[in-house]
Design an enzyme around this catalytic site. Structure first.
Site, PDB file in Angstrom:
ATOM      1  N   SER A 189      -6.908  -9.651 -12.080  1.00  0.00           N
ATOM      2  CA  SER A 189      -6.410  -9.476 -13.392  1.00  0.00           C
ATOM      3  C   SER A 189      -5.027  -9.264 -13.512  1.00  0.00           C
ATOM      4  CB  SER A 189      -7.154  -8.744 -14.324  1.00  0.00           C
ATOM      5  OG  SER A 189      -7.202  -7.408 -13.809  1.00  0.00           O
ATOM      6  N   ASN A 190      -4.425  -8.207 -12.710  1.00  0.00           N
ATOM      7  CA  ASN A 190      -3.160  -7.958 -12.570  1.00  0.00           C
ATOM      8  C   ASN A 190      -2.211  -8.898 -11.987  1.00  0.00           C
ATOM      9  OD1 ASN A 190      -2.319  -5.176 -13.076  1.00  0.00           O
ATOM     10  ND2 ASN A 190      -4.262  -4.820 -11.824  1.00  0.00           N
ATOM     11  N   ARG A 214      -7.219  -4.104  13.104  1.00  0.00           N
ATOM     12  CA  ARG A 214      -6.174  -4.397  12.083  1.00  0.00           C
ATOM     13  C   ARG A 214      -5.026  -5.049  12.466  1.00  0.00           C
ATOM     14  NH1 ARG A 214      -5.918  -1.118   7.582  1.00  0.00           N
ATOM     15  NH2 ARG A 214      -6.642   0.745   8.676  1.00  0.00           N
ATOM     16  N   ARG A 263      -7.167  -3.684   1.324  1.00  0.00           N
ATOM     17  CA  ARG A 263      -6.983  -3.287   2.633  1.00  0.00           C
ATOM     18  C   ARG A 263      -5.619  -2.431   2.912  1.00  0.00           C
ATOM     19  NH1 ARG A 263     -11.497  -3.784   4.453  1.00  0.00           N
ATOM     20  NH2 ARG A 263     -10.796  -3.714   6.584  1.00  0.00           N
ATOM     21  N   LEU A 289      -2.426  -1.496   4.856  1.00  0.00           N
ATOM     22  CA  LEU A 289      -1.505  -2.117   5.732  1.00  0.00           C
ATOM     23  C   LEU A 289      -0.870  -1.198   6.796  1.00  0.00           C
ATOM     24  CD1 LEU A 289       0.264  -4.312   2.729  1.00  0.00           C
ATOM     25  CD2 LEU A 289      -1.529  -5.027   4.621  1.00  0.00           C
ATOM     26  N   ASN A 316       3.077  -1.844  -5.205  1.00  0.00           N
ATOM     27  CA  ASN A 316       1.737  -1.561  -5.514  1.00  0.00           C
ATOM     28  C   ASN A 316       1.410  -0.821  -6.592  1.00  0.00           C
ATOM     29  OD1 ASN A 316      -1.205  -1.707  -4.529  1.00  0.00           O
ATOM     30  ND2 ASN A 316      -0.750   0.680  -4.208  1.00  0.00           N
ATOM     31  N   HIS A 348      -1.376   1.551  -8.562  1.00  0.00           N
ATOM     32  CA  HIS A 348      -2.549   2.339  -8.138  1.00  0.00           C
ATOM     33  C   HIS A 348      -3.225   3.094  -9.382  1.00  0.00           C
ATOM     34  CE1 HIS A 348      -4.638   5.320  -5.474  1.00  0.00           C
ATOM     35  NE2 HIS A 348      -4.302   6.098  -6.609  1.00  0.00           N
ATOM     36  N   ASP A 357      -0.105   5.171  -0.728  1.00  0.00           N
ATOM     37  CA  ASP A 357       0.239   5.469  -2.058  1.00  0.00           C
ATOM     38  C   ASP A 357       1.126   6.689  -2.141  1.00  0.00           C
ATOM     39  OD1 ASP A 357      -3.480   5.452  -2.574  1.00  0.00           O
ATOM     40  OD2 ASP A 357      -1.929   3.805  -2.832  1.00  0.00           O
ATOM     41  N   GLU A 360      -2.207  -1.140 -16.909  1.00  0.00           N
ATOM     42  CA  GLU A 360      -1.781  -1.768 -15.710  1.00  0.00           C
ATOM     43  C   GLU A 360      -1.073  -3.198 -15.946  1.00  0.00           C
ATOM     44  OE1 GLU A 360      -4.251  -1.834 -12.235  1.00  0.00           O
ATOM     45  OE2 GLU A 360      -5.238  -0.008 -12.913  1.00  0.00           O
TER      46      GLU A 360
HETATM   47  C1  GRF Z   1      -8.524  -2.213 -10.498  1.00  0.00           C
HETATM   48  O1  GRF Z   1      -9.595  -1.103 -10.124  1.00  0.00           O
HETATM   49  C2  GRF Z   1      -7.109  -1.743 -10.633  1.00  0.00           C
HETATM   50  O2  GRF Z   1      -7.018  -0.400 -11.180  1.00  0.00           O
HETATM   51  C3  GRF Z   1      -6.793  -1.824  -9.262  1.00  0.00           C
HETATM   52  O3  GRF Z   1      -7.311  -2.834  -8.729  1.00  0.00           O
HETATM   53  C4  GRF Z   1      -8.427  -3.215  -9.329  1.00  0.00           C
HETATM   54  C5  GRF Z   1      -8.700  -4.313  -9.155  1.00  0.00           C
HETATM   55  O4  GRF Z   1      -7.671  -4.982 -10.163  1.00  0.00           O
HETATM   56  N1  GRF Z   1      -5.231  -1.981  -9.398  1.00  0.00           N
HETATM   57  P1  GRF Z   1      -7.482  -6.659 -10.300  1.00  0.00           P
HETATM   58  O5  GRF Z   1      -8.211  -6.918 -11.425  1.00  0.00           O
HETATM   59  O6  GRF Z   1      -8.042  -7.420  -9.097  1.00  0.00           O
HETATM   60  O7  GRF Z   1      -5.932  -6.906 -10.661  1.00  0.00           O
END
Ligand code: GRF
Length: 196
Positions: A13-14, A65, A91, A93, A107, A109, A145, A174
């Site tokens: 979604s992001n 890794r 994952r 990195l 990133n 968070h 993070d 987000e």
């Molecule tokens: C969500 O929990 C978001 O808070 C974190 O990644 C998870 C999935 O995000 N950033 P997305 O819908 O795959 O972008």
């Protein structure tokens, strides 16, 4: 025009908001959506938006890794991104991988860093009876993070808040924060973004 690669592991979604934001006078365009998960729902969304996709499944590599990252780097080298956005990428990195794109990996968070690095951020905020929560966009450094903050968005924690209700509120923020931060970052503006 800056070239942006987006790494995802799930629904994306992001990623979708970032892809949809890179139009018109935006100085960046998406060149690749890359996932470690062949079943990531975001891959379909990326393809529907005409963005090149690639998958490097991390599972065959087990705990190796370095071997996974040696494969992961290949589609990135082909796409030649100026900026990499981690968006729900699950994952960790290595410092060596991060160093190859030093200062050019972002990133998002789901906590108000430096609070609640790592996982289960919403449950931890509720358990601490915090009055607010939120999300942070930061530069990725070898420490998890922990990089310089490029943006933050806050949401109130209300009576009877649950992990699910809080996660949904934070995710909506987000989707507002990340595109704003990327647009500024692509214009080399590093003044942090704070919402609301
Ligand atoms: C969500 O929990 C978001 O808070 C974190 O990644 C998870 C999935 O995000 N950033 P997305 O819908 O795959 O972008």
């Amino acid at each position: 025009m800056k070239r942006v690669a987006i790494l995802i592991s799930g629904g994306g979604s992001n990623m979708l908001r970032l892809v949809e934001s890179m139009t018109g006078d935006h100085s960046a365009r998406p060149v690749l959506v890359l996932s470690n998960n062949p079943k990531a729902g975001g891959l379909i969304k990326a393809q529907q938006h005409g963005v090149q996709v690639a998958v490097v499944d991390h599972r065959p590599f087990g705990k190796d890794r370095a071997a996974f990252e040696a494969e992961l780097i290949k589609p990135l080298q082909a796409a030649q991104p100026d900026i990499i956005c981690l968006a729900g990428f699950m994952r960790i990195l290595s410092a060596e991988f991060v160093a190859q794109f030093n200062g050019r990996i972002l990133n998002i968070h789901p906590s108000l860093l430096p609070k609640y690095k790592g996982l289960n951020t919403h449950a931890r905020a509720l358990a601490s009876e915090d009055s607010e929560a939120g999300c942070t966009v930061h530069l990725v450094t070898p420490v998890l993070d922990d990089g310089p903050i490029l943006g933050q968005a806050k949401v109130p924690i209300v009576e009877n808040e649950t992990v699910d209700s809080l996660a949904a509120k934070v995710l909506r923020m987000e989707h507002q924060l990340y595109p704003k931060v990327l647009k500024k970052f692509a214009q080399n503006e590093t003044q942090p973004v704070y919402l609301p």
